[in-house]
Design a protein around this motif. Sequence first.
Motif, PDB file in Angstrom:
ATOM      1  N   GLY A 151      28.241 -72.924  93.610  1.00 36.87           N
ATOM      2  CA  GLY A 151      27.910 -73.932  92.615  1.00 36.87           C
ATOM      3  C   GLY A 151      26.425 -74.201  92.563  1.00 36.87           C
ATOM      4  N   ALA A 152      25.911 -74.365  91.343  1.00 34.64           N
ATOM      5  CA  ALA A 152      24.471 -74.591  91.155  1.00 34.64           C
ATOM      6  C   ALA A 152      24.178 -75.929  90.499  1.00 34.64           C
ATOM      7  N   GLY A 153      25.216 -76.691  90.160  1.00 31.22           N
ATOM      8  CA  GLY A 153      24.986 -77.984  89.519  1.00 31.22           C
ATOM      9  C   GLY A 153      24.457 -77.823  88.113  1.00 31.22           C
ATOM     10  N   PHE A 154      23.499 -78.666  87.733  1.00 29.91           N
ATOM     11  CA  PHE A 154      22.929 -78.648  86.390  1.00 29.91           C
ATOM     12  C   PHE A 154      21.721 -77.721  86.370  1.00 29.91           C
ATOM     13  N   THR A 155      21.843 -76.617  85.649  1.00 26.23           N
ATOM     14  CA  THR A 155      20.694 -75.747  85.420  1.00 26.23           C
ATOM     15  C   THR A 155      20.385 -75.832  83.925  1.00 26.23           C
ATOM     16  N   ASP A 156      20.720 -74.808  83.118  1.00 24.73           N
ATOM     17  CA  ASP A 156      20.522 -75.013  81.680  1.00 24.73           C
ATOM     18  C   ASP A 156      21.689 -75.755  81.054  1.00 24.73           C
ATOM     19  N   ASN A 179      14.939 -63.831  82.948  1.00 21.52           N
ATOM     20  CA  ASN A 179      14.081 -62.689  83.229  1.00 21.52           C
ATOM     21  C   ASN A 179      13.258 -62.368  81.982  1.00 21.52           C
ATOM     22  N   ASP A 180      11.982 -62.777  81.998  1.00 21.65           N
ATOM     23  CA  ASP A 180      11.059 -62.502  80.890  1.00 21.65           C
ATOM     24  C   ASP A 180      11.576 -63.056  79.568  1.00 21.65           C
ATOM     25  N   THR A 181      12.240 -64.205  79.636  1.00 20.04           N
ATOM     26  CA  THR A 181      12.864 -64.851  78.473  1.00 20.04           C
ATOM     27  C   THR A 181      12.649 -66.351  78.584  1.00 20.04           C
ATOM     28  N   HIS A 182      12.273 -66.994  77.471  1.00 18.33           N
ATOM     29  CA  HIS A 182      12.122 -68.450  77.496  1.00 18.33           C
ATOM     30  C   HIS A 182      13.455 -69.101  77.839  1.00 18.33           C
ATOM     31  N   GLN A 183      13.400 -70.108  78.668  1.00 13.80           N
ATOM     32  CA  GLN A 183      14.608 -70.720  79.203  1.00 13.80           C
ATOM     33  C   GLN A 183      15.174 -71.782  78.256  1.00 13.80           C
ATOM     34  N   TYR A 184      16.484 -71.844  78.203  1.00 11.94           N
ATOM     35  CA  TYR A 184      17.178 -72.817  77.358  1.00 11.94           C
ATOM     36  C   TYR A 184      17.118 -74.181  78.041  1.00 11.94           C
ATOM     37  N   MET A 185      16.461 -75.148  77.384  1.00 12.33           N
ATOM     38  CA  MET A 185      16.271 -76.470  77.983  1.00 12.33           C
ATOM     39  C   MET A 185      16.688 -77.595  77.053  1.00 12.33           C
ATOM     40  N   ALA A 186      17.431 -77.284  76.000  1.00 15.05           N
ATOM     41  CA  ALA A 186      17.801 -78.294  75.013  1.00 15.05           C
ATOM     42  C   ALA A 186      18.809 -79.301  75.540  1.00 15.05           C
ATOM     43  N   GLU A 187      19.422 -79.028  76.694  1.00 12.75           N
ATOM     44  CA  GLU A 187      20.320 -79.997  77.325  1.00 12.75           C
ATOM     45  C   GLU A 187      19.681 -80.658  78.541  1.00 12.75           C
ATOM     46  N   SER A 188      18.425 -80.348  78.807  1.00 11.19           N
ATOM     47  CA  SER A 188      17.829 -80.732  80.082  1.00 11.19           C
ATOM     48  C   SER A 188      17.038 -82.031  79.994  1.00 11.19           C
ATOM     49  N   SER A 189      16.664 -82.532  81.167  1.00 17.59           N
ATOM     50  CA  SER A 189      15.763 -83.684  81.308  1.00 17.59           C
ATOM     51  C   SER A 189      14.739 -83.334  82.380  1.00 17.59           C
ATOM     52  N   THR A 190      13.744 -84.191  82.557  1.00 14.93           N
ATOM     53  CA  THR A 190      12.762 -83.965  83.615  1.00 14.93           C
ATOM     54  C   THR A 190      13.452 -83.802  84.956  1.00 14.93           C
ATOM     55  N   GLU A 191      14.454 -84.646  85.204  1.00 22.56           N
ATOM     56  CA  GLU A 191      15.155 -84.623  86.483  1.00 22.56           C
ATOM     57  C   GLU A 191      15.997 -83.356  86.652  1.00 22.56           C
ATOM     58  N   THR A 192      16.730 -82.966  85.608  1.00 23.72           N
ATOM     59  CA  THR A 192      17.571 -81.774  85.763  1.00 23.72           C
ATOM     60  C   THR A 192      16.721 -80.508  85.854  1.00 23.72           C
ATOM     61  N   ARG A 193      15.571 -80.493  85.190  1.00 17.48           N
ATOM     62  CA  ARG A 193      14.689 -79.327  85.325  1.00 17.48           C
ATOM     63  C   ARG A 193      14.157 -79.218  86.750  1.00 17.48           C
ATOM     64  N   ALA A 274      12.617 -82.666  74.823  1.00 18.78           N
ATOM     65  CA  ALA A 274      11.744 -83.434  75.706  1.00 18.78           C
ATOM     66  C   ALA A 274      11.044 -84.559  74.976  1.00 18.78           C
ATOM     67  N   LYS A 275      10.712 -84.340  73.703  1.00 16.59           N
ATOM     68  CA  LYS A 275       9.985 -85.349  72.916  1.00 16.59           C
ATOM     69  C   LYS A 275      10.923 -86.104  71.974  1.00 16.59           C
ATOM     70  N   SER A 276      12.237 -85.955  72.186  1.00 18.83           N
ATOM     71  CA  SER A 276      13.260 -86.691  71.415  1.00 18.83           C
ATOM     72  C   SER A 276      13.127 -86.468  69.907  1.00 18.83           C
ATOM     73  N   VAL A 277      12.944 -85.195  69.530  1.00 18.48           N
ATOM     74  CA  VAL A 277      12.889 -84.836  68.118  1.00 18.48           C
ATOM     75  C   VAL A 277      14.193 -84.141  67.754  1.00 18.48           C
ATOM     76  N   SER A 278      14.868 -84.596  66.724  1.00 18.73           N
ATOM     77  CA  SER A 278      16.150 -83.998  66.338  1.00 18.73           C
ATOM     78  C   SER A 278      15.923 -82.774  65.457  1.00 18.73           C
TER      79      SER A 278
END
Length: 278
Positions: A151-156, A179-193, A274-278
């Motif tokens: 288990g890895a918990g909350f990643t992306d 791997n050489d790909t921008h990471q999906y962070m649309a579900e993330s927060s500062t803490e989960t990152r 991250a900037k709360s833009v929809s």
Amino acid sequence: MEYAVHHVRRPGLTRDLPYGPEDLLWVANTATLVYGERDAVLVDTYATVEQNKALVDWVRSFGRRLTHVFVTHPHGDHLFGIGQVVDAFPGVRAVATKETVAGSVAQVGPEAVGSFWEKLFPGQIPQERPVPETLDDDVIELEGHRLEAIGAGFTDTAGSAVMWVPDLRLLVAGDVAYNDTHQYMAESSTETRAHWAATADRLRELDPVAVVAGHKNPDRADDPAILAETAAYLRDFNDLDARTTTAEELYAAMLDRYPRRANPGSLWGGAKKAKSVS
């Protein structure tokens, strides 16, 4: 015992970018087959019917009995192919950790599929979308070898896991590593990152010789260094998020540091979140 990796390339999920390198507006998914003399285990499937048809044909080419398909996390582009795999290989068990199973229920439902996946891939998402069953003891036996779900918990997303194959020193990382790909962070927060970065660092302690990312540039090797790269990317994002005001500024600052990674749409989606833009 050996392993092999299959790739499919598809459009990214976030497509309203303000700008970005035109030749990198794609993302590649991976599926990994771990196989012995007779049997095999598949890790992850794909999003669309055609992608999963290609995956089934590839698995068949190995001439092994598929015993399990393991899903690393509850995102449609990794689990929607379960039904097609189960139909193609009678007796196969689709399994995941209990956290992934819990998250998969909403992901395969008509609301999530209709409001998100079908809009991006109209008419291409499988109609039958079964949920994996919980993997007993988080271990799959393959011809006397252990494949261990960690288990890895909350990643992306929440409920993520990896598959560790000690006898190969192989880490099939799902979306815990990129791997050489921008990471999906649309579900993330500062803490989960921050948690995600720490998880990637912790997995380095396994001392793998190969790490297969859920999303990778197919031209790159499965280098264990991607765990450190994944963690660095997340910490850079958090650092630049704290020093920028708008989504556009954050996106531009990250692109300056990572100008040639595939799928900048994931970065743009993360910057908007991250900037709360929809």
